[in-house]
Design an enzyme around this catalytic site. Structure first.
Site, PDB file in Angstrom:
ATOM      1  NE  ARG A  28     -35.778  -4.576 -46.670  1.00  0.00           N
ATOM      2  CZ  ARG A  28     -35.695  -3.997 -47.678  1.00  0.00           C
ATOM      3  NH1 ARG A  28     -35.859  -4.549 -48.878  1.00  0.00           N
ATOM      4  NH2 ARG A  28     -35.659  -2.422 -47.618  1.00  0.00           N
TER       5      ARG A  28
ATOM      6  CE  LYS B  76     -31.013 -19.896 -30.340  1.00  0.00           C
ATOM      7  NZ  LYS B  76     -30.716 -20.301 -28.691  1.00  0.00           N
TER       8      LYS B  76
ATOM      9  CD  GLU C 223     -22.849 -26.983 -26.964  1.00  0.00           C
ATOM     10  OE1 GLU C 223     -23.913 -27.405 -26.350  1.00  0.00           O
ATOM     11  OE2 GLU C 223     -22.149 -25.885 -26.856  1.00  0.00           O
TER      12      GLU C 223
ATOM     13  CE  LYS D 243     -29.933 -26.419 -32.555  1.00  0.00           C
ATOM     14  NZ  LYS D 243     -28.662 -25.394 -32.262  1.00  0.00           N
TER      15      LYS D 243
ATOM     16  CD  GLU E 148     -33.595 -19.887 -26.561  1.00  0.00           C
ATOM     17  OE1 GLU E 148     -32.602 -20.253 -27.046  1.00  0.00           O
ATOM     18  OE2 GLU E 148     -33.092 -19.341 -25.333  1.00  0.00           O
TER      19      GLU E 148
ATOM     20  NE  ARG F  38     -32.968 -22.703 -30.828  1.00  0.00           N
ATOM     21  CZ  ARG F  38     -32.576 -22.726 -31.948  1.00  0.00           C
ATOM     22  NH1 ARG F  38     -33.677 -22.419 -32.693  1.00  0.00           N
ATOM     23  NH2 ARG F  38     -31.337 -22.727 -32.417  1.00  0.00           N
TER      24      ARG F  38
ATOM     25  CG  ASN G 175     -30.018 -21.785 -24.036  1.00  0.00           C
ATOM     26  OD1 ASN G 175     -29.211 -22.026 -24.921  1.00  0.00           O
ATOM     27  ND2 ASN G 175     -30.923 -21.361 -23.995  1.00  0.00           N
TER      28      ASN G 175
ATOM     29  CG  HIS H 259     -24.961 -23.177 -23.105  1.00  0.00           C
ATOM     30  ND1 HIS H 259     -25.325 -24.820 -22.924  1.00  0.00           N
ATOM     31  CD2 HIS H 259     -24.644 -22.906 -24.462  1.00  0.00           C
ATOM     32  CE1 HIS H 259     -24.814 -25.034 -24.032  1.00  0.00           C
ATOM     33  NE2 HIS H 259     -24.326 -24.329 -24.976  1.00  0.00           N
TER      34      HIS H 259
ATOM     35  CG  HIS I  87     -22.677 -17.939 -21.940  1.00  0.00           C
ATOM     36  ND1 HIS I  87     -24.176 -17.940 -22.374  1.00  0.00           N
ATOM     37  CD2 HIS I  87     -22.225 -18.747 -22.755  1.00  0.00           C
ATOM     38  CE1 HIS I  87     -24.140 -18.530 -23.529  1.00  0.00           C
ATOM     39  NE2 HIS I  87     -23.031 -18.989 -23.804  1.00  0.00           N
TER      40      HIS I  87
ATOM     41  CG  HIS J 245     -19.331 -22.167 -26.323  1.00  0.00           C
ATOM     42  ND1 HIS J 245     -19.992 -21.481 -25.429  1.00  0.00           N
ATOM     43  CD2 HIS J 245     -20.293 -23.221 -26.787  1.00  0.00           C
ATOM     44  CE1 HIS J 245     -21.360 -21.578 -25.413  1.00  0.00           C
ATOM     45  NE2 HIS J 245     -21.557 -22.828 -26.246  1.00  0.00           N
TER      46      HIS J 245
HETATM   47  P1  NAD Z   1     -14.600 -22.211 -34.302  1.00  0.00           P
HETATM   48  O1  NAD Z   1     -15.366 -21.981 -35.381  1.00  0.00           O
HETATM   49  O2  NAD Z   1     -13.851 -21.321 -33.600  1.00  0.00           O
HETATM   50  O3  NAD Z   1     -13.728 -23.651 -34.721  1.00  0.00           O
HETATM   51  C1  NAD Z   1     -12.656 -23.885 -33.507  1.00  0.00           C
HETATM   52  C2  NAD Z   1     -11.107 -24.104 -34.288  1.00  0.00           C
HETATM   53  O4  NAD Z   1     -11.026 -25.239 -34.996  1.00  0.00           O
HETATM   54  C3  NAD Z   1     -10.897 -22.923 -35.141  1.00  0.00           C
HETATM   55  O5  NAD Z   1      -9.735 -22.511 -34.887  1.00  0.00           O
HETATM   56  C4  NAD Z   1     -11.062 -23.472 -36.584  1.00  0.00           C
HETATM   57  O6  NAD Z   1     -10.257 -22.926 -37.603  1.00  0.00           O
HETATM   58  C5  NAD Z   1     -10.638 -24.683 -36.250  1.00  0.00           C
HETATM   59  N1  NAD Z   1     -11.470 -25.893 -37.330  1.00  0.00           N
HETATM   60  C6  NAD Z   1     -12.437 -25.944 -37.714  1.00  0.00           C
HETATM   61  N2  NAD Z   1     -12.761 -27.030 -38.232  1.00  0.00           N
HETATM   62  C7  NAD Z   1     -11.502 -27.621 -38.481  1.00  0.00           C
HETATM   63  C8  NAD Z   1     -11.065 -28.983 -39.029  1.00  0.00           C
HETATM   64  N3  NAD Z   1     -11.899 -29.642 -39.507  1.00  0.00           N
HETATM   65  N4  NAD Z   1      -9.784 -29.353 -39.038  1.00  0.00           N
HETATM   66  C9  NAD Z   1      -8.883 -28.558 -38.237  1.00  0.00           C
HETATM   67  N5  NAD Z   1      -9.490 -27.247 -37.609  1.00  0.00           N
HETATM   68  C10 NAD Z   1     -10.736 -26.986 -37.699  1.00  0.00           C
HETATM   69  O7  NAD Z   1     -15.262 -22.995 -33.170  1.00  0.00           O
HETATM   70  P2  NAD Z   1     -16.768 -23.918 -32.934  1.00  0.00           P
HETATM   71  O8  NAD Z   1     -16.600 -24.659 -31.618  1.00  0.00           O
HETATM   72  O9  NAD Z   1     -16.788 -24.868 -34.150  1.00  0.00           O
HETATM   73  O10 NAD Z   1     -17.821 -22.820 -32.780  1.00  0.00           O
HETATM   74  C11 NAD Z   1     -17.981 -22.114 -31.531  1.00  0.00           C
HETATM   75  C12 NAD Z   1     -18.785 -20.860 -31.816  1.00  0.00           C
HETATM   76  O11 NAD Z   1     -20.150 -21.395 -32.305  1.00  0.00           O
HETATM   77  C13 NAD Z   1     -18.849 -19.956 -30.781  1.00  0.00           C
HETATM   78  O12 NAD Z   1     -18.936 -18.615 -31.217  1.00  0.00           O
HETATM   79  C14 NAD Z   1     -20.413 -20.220 -30.340  1.00  0.00           C
HETATM   80  O13 NAD Z   1     -21.131 -18.961 -29.811  1.00  0.00           O
HETATM   81  C15 NAD Z   1     -21.213 -20.737 -31.767  1.00  0.00           C
HETATM   82  N6  NAD Z   1     -22.486 -21.395 -31.403  1.00  0.00           N
HETATM   83  C16 NAD Z   1     -23.487 -21.256 -32.106  1.00  0.00           C
HETATM   84  C17 NAD Z   1     -24.522 -21.917 -31.905  1.00  0.00           C
HETATM   85  C18 NAD Z   1     -25.655 -21.706 -32.690  1.00  0.00           C
HETATM   86  O14 NAD Z   1     -26.821 -22.171 -32.425  1.00  0.00           O
HETATM   87  N7  NAD Z   1     -25.659 -20.751 -33.877  1.00  0.00           N
HETATM   88  C19 NAD Z   1     -24.462 -23.092 -30.939  1.00  0.00           C
HETATM   89  C20 NAD Z   1     -23.320 -23.310 -30.330  1.00  0.00           C
HETATM   90  C21 NAD Z   1     -22.216 -22.630 -30.563  1.00  0.00           C
HETATM   91  N1  GLY Z   2     -27.338 -23.980 -28.889  1.00  0.00           N
HETATM   92  C1  GLY Z   2     -28.723 -23.519 -28.626  1.00  0.00           C
HETATM   93  C2  GLY Z   2     -29.492 -23.243 -29.529  1.00  0.00           C
HETATM   94  O1  GLY Z   2     -29.229 -23.386 -30.853  1.00  0.00           O
HETATM   95  O2  GLY Z   2     -30.691 -23.180 -29.291  1.00  0.00           O
END
Ligand code: NAD
Ligand code: GLY
Length: 358
Positions: free
Chosen positions: A118, A140, A182, A224, A234, A238, A242, A245, A249, A262
């Site tokens: 939990r 998130k 972003e 942020k 949100e 917050r 988006n 987005h 999306h 993304h």
């Molecule tokens: P990712 O985690 O897929 O990383 C992108 C690529 O870069 C991957 O192939 C990874 O292996 C590679 N990589 C990572 N760090 C590296 C480094 N230092 N050197 C070389 N390669 C590296 O993508 P991302 O853009 O980091 O994240 C996208 C994800 O984040 C999506 O799933 C999205 O929905 C999520 N997201 C979440 C939030 C949130 O608030 N939780 C906000 C925005 C996006």
């Molecule tokens: N990426 C948008 C949020 O965290 O609210």
């Protein structure tokens, strides 16, 4: 090292930003408790950074769980593997999980940490620009379902974020640019002075100038932290994070998450949201032109794919941001100030979609 605090009232945590942080035991001993630690990473990131992080955690009982790389592995079954590793390595409630990677690793790991017993403590060690400026902050967490992105999730705040800017050295250019989308978002919705700074310094950011990157990451995290501090779940402000987005999306979904990262889809979405804001007379033509120009200067796409306006609208209606059947959109009132609206002229939305996606 710069430290920014995220203060949510019921909890607060630091975001440490700087060079060499992963391997620095002094950073990891600053209130980041837990003798038994599971590091979760991916098969791309672990070979690059796992040893550095282990150096930073010297003296603690550390185990690891290495996931396959890629958005397609942001799934319930992958979260299950993390939980299997927590059980297998006898991590108890006083243990700690550390997500070492981009947004995918961070989201899956945070979700597993939210579910296991939990909720156990987790820390974020983001390695992409997108994760350092956005996904590692704010709590998130979640995974995708075949029916949609991020449909399964939980709010679970990290106890700390350690953003080692050295990790960006190996990040592919395309991923760096996607992270910049972003960063641009924060300028658009919150801080016109930051927007101007970005317009002047986008070249330095693309050239990975360490000072410019550190400033952009820190300012993004400050914004942020402020927004999430006001509205963790949100319910209100917050939602402005988006911006771009809902359009983005739809583009991601219509192209089966294969054609655009993304951040690239968000970049296209920001252009469309700014243009719709202009069509609705919320902003002038100069404002939407400046958004487009900055997106272009960051090397991000400006021409959306021809997915069709009706298809885009259907997909936008499936986004989580729909309330009472209306597609709520984040629009601009001016550069640096956003508003969330559901009661805008639908014909203007359709006209924007027709112009951009056919
Ligand atoms: P990712 O985690 O897929 O990383 C992108 C690529 O870069 C991957 O192939 C990874 O292996 C590679 N990589 C990572 N760090 C590296 C480094 N230092 N050197 C070389 N390669 C590296 O993508 P991302 O853009 O980091 O994240 C996208 C994800 O984040 C999506 O799933 C999205 O929905 C999520 N997201 C979440 C939030 C949130 O608030 N939780 C906000 C925005 C996006
Ligand atoms: N990426 C948008 C949020 O965290 O609210």
């Amino acid at each position: 090292m710069q430290t920014i605090s995220v203060d949510l009232g019921h909890t607060r945590y630091p975001i440490h930003i700087g060079s060499g942080l992963l391997a620095d035991p002094a950073v990891w001993s600053r209130g980041i408790a837990g003798d038994a630690i599971l590091i979760v990473s991916s098969n791309t990131i672990a070979p690059l950074f796992l040893d550095r992080l282990k150096t930073g955690l010297a003296g603690r009982r550390v185990s690891q769980c290495i996931l396959p790389d890629g958005e397609q592995h942001k799934s319930l079954s992958t979260a299950g593997w993390v939980i299997d590793a927590l059980v297998g390595n006898k991590i108890h409630r006083d243990g700690l999980v550390i997500a070492l990677g981009g947004g995918v690793v961070g989201d899956v790991t945070g979700f597993a940490a939210a579910c296991y017993q939990r909720g156990i403590a987790f820390a974020q060690a983001p390695t992409t620009l997108l994760a350092q400026v956005d996904s590692s902050v704010g709590g998130k967490t979640g995974v995708n379902h075949p029916g949609g992105k991020n449909l399964i999730g939980a709010y679970h705040q990290p106890i700390a974020v350690v953003a080692d800017t050295d990790t960006l050295a190996t990040l592919p250019d395309r991923e760096l640019r996607a992270g910049l989308a972003e960063v641009i978002k924060y300028g658009c919705v919150w801080d016109p002075i930051f927007f101007d700074w970005l317009a002047l310094n986008v070249g330095a950011l693309l050239a990975r100038d360490p000072e410019a990157l550190a400033y952009a990451i820190a300012r993004s995290c400050e914004i942020k932290a402020k927004v999430v501090g006001q509205d963790e779940r949100e319910q209100g402000v917050r939602a402005i994070l988006n911006f771009g987005h809902t359009f983005g999306h739809a583009i991601e979904a219509a192209t089966h998450y294969k054609q655009y990262l993304h951040g690239e889809a968000v970049a296209l979405g920001m252009i469309m949201a700014a243009e719709l804001s202009q069509r609705l007379s919320l902003v002038d033509a100069e404002c939407s032109a400046r958004v487009r120009e900055l997106v272009a200067a960051a090397g991000l796409p400006v021409q959306a794919p021809r997915i069709g306006a009706e298809r885009a609208l259907d997909l936008m209606r499936m986004d989580k941001k729909v309330l009472a059947g209306s597609v709520r959109l984040v629009l601009l009132e001016k550069l640096g100030r956003a508003v969330v609206m559901g009661n805008y002229d639908q014909d203007a939305l359709l006209a924007t979609l027709k112009e951009h996606v056919g």
